[in-house]
Motif scaffolding. Structure first.
Motif, mmCIF file in Angstrom:
data_model
loop_
_atom_site.group_PDB
_atom_site.id
_atom_site.type_symbol
_atom_site.label_atom_id
_atom_site.label_comp_id
_atom_site.label_asym_id
_atom_site.label_seq_id
_atom_site.Cartn_x
_atom_site.Cartn_y
_atom_site.Cartn_z
ATOM 1 N N ALA A 115 -22.106 -50.496 -45.550
ATOM 2 C CA ALA A 115 -21.759 -51.074 -44.246
ATOM 3 C C ALA A 115 -23.016 -51.349 -43.430
ATOM 4 O O ALA A 115 -23.137 -52.409 -42.800
ATOM 5 N N GLU A 116 -23.946 -50.401 -43.432
ATOM 6 C CA GLU A 116 -25.210 -50.589 -42.715
ATOM 7 C C GLU A 116 -26.001 -51.763 -43.292
ATOM 8 O O GLU A 116 -26.567 -52.569 -42.557
ATOM 9 N N ASP A 151 -27.773 -57.369 -42.950
ATOM 10 C CA ASP A 151 -27.886 -58.527 -43.840
ATOM 11 C C ASP A 151 -28.980 -58.332 -44.893
ATOM 12 O O ASP A 151 -29.819 -59.206 -45.117
ATOM 13 N N VAL A 152 -28.980 -57.131 -45.491
ATOM 14 C CA VAL A 152 -29.900 -56.820 -46.578
ATOM 15 C C VAL A 152 -29.111 -56.207 -47.731
ATOM 16 O O VAL A 152 -27.994 -55.738 -47.549
ATOM 17 N N ALA A 153 -29.714 -56.173 -48.900
ATOM 18 C CA ALA A 153 -29.081 -55.551 -50.058
ATOM 19 C C ALA A 153 -29.095 -54.030 -49.892
ATOM 20 O O ALA A 153 -29.988 -53.469 -49.248
ATOM 21 N N LEU A 163 -32.098 -51.516 -48.403
ATOM 22 C CA LEU A 163 -31.918 -50.595 -47.291
ATOM 23 C C LEU A 163 -32.227 -49.163 -47.727
ATOM 24 O O LEU A 163 -32.910 -48.428 -47.017
ATOM 25 N N ALA A 164 -31.760 -48.775 -48.896
ATOM 26 C CA ALA A 164 -32.024 -47.424 -49.401
ATOM 27 C C ALA A 164 -33.528 -47.205 -49.548
ATOM 28 O O ALA A 164 -34.050 -46.146 -49.178
ATOM 29 N N TYR A 165 -34.240 -48.185 -50.064
ATOM 30 C CA TYR A 165 -35.697 -48.088 -50.206
ATOM 31 C C TYR A 165 -36.358 -47.933 -48.837
ATOM 32 O O TYR A 165 -37.215 -47.069 -48.645
#
Length: 53
Positions: free
Chosen positions: A18-19, A24-26, A30-32
């Motif tokens: 959701a975040e 608007d990123v993969a 985002l995790a990285y």
């Protein structure tokens, strides 16, 4: 390139997805970014400075 595997609960993964969608990123991007931000905070707390700064 080295790899890392992170296990998430279904709820955590849903929150991450959701975040990522809001930004608007993969999800993997985002995790990285979250991981590297945490590393930077810990390094600053330990007094680490990068060669460029």
């Amino acid at each position: 390139m080295a790899a890392i595997t992170i296990e998430f609960t279904e709820e955590e993964l849903a929150d991450l997805a959701a975040e990522a969608q809001e930004r608007d990123v993969a999800v993997d991007r985002l995790a990285y970014d979250v991981l590297m931000a945490g590393v930077a905070v810990r390094r600053r707390a330990r007094g680490f400075t990068s060669p460029s700064g």
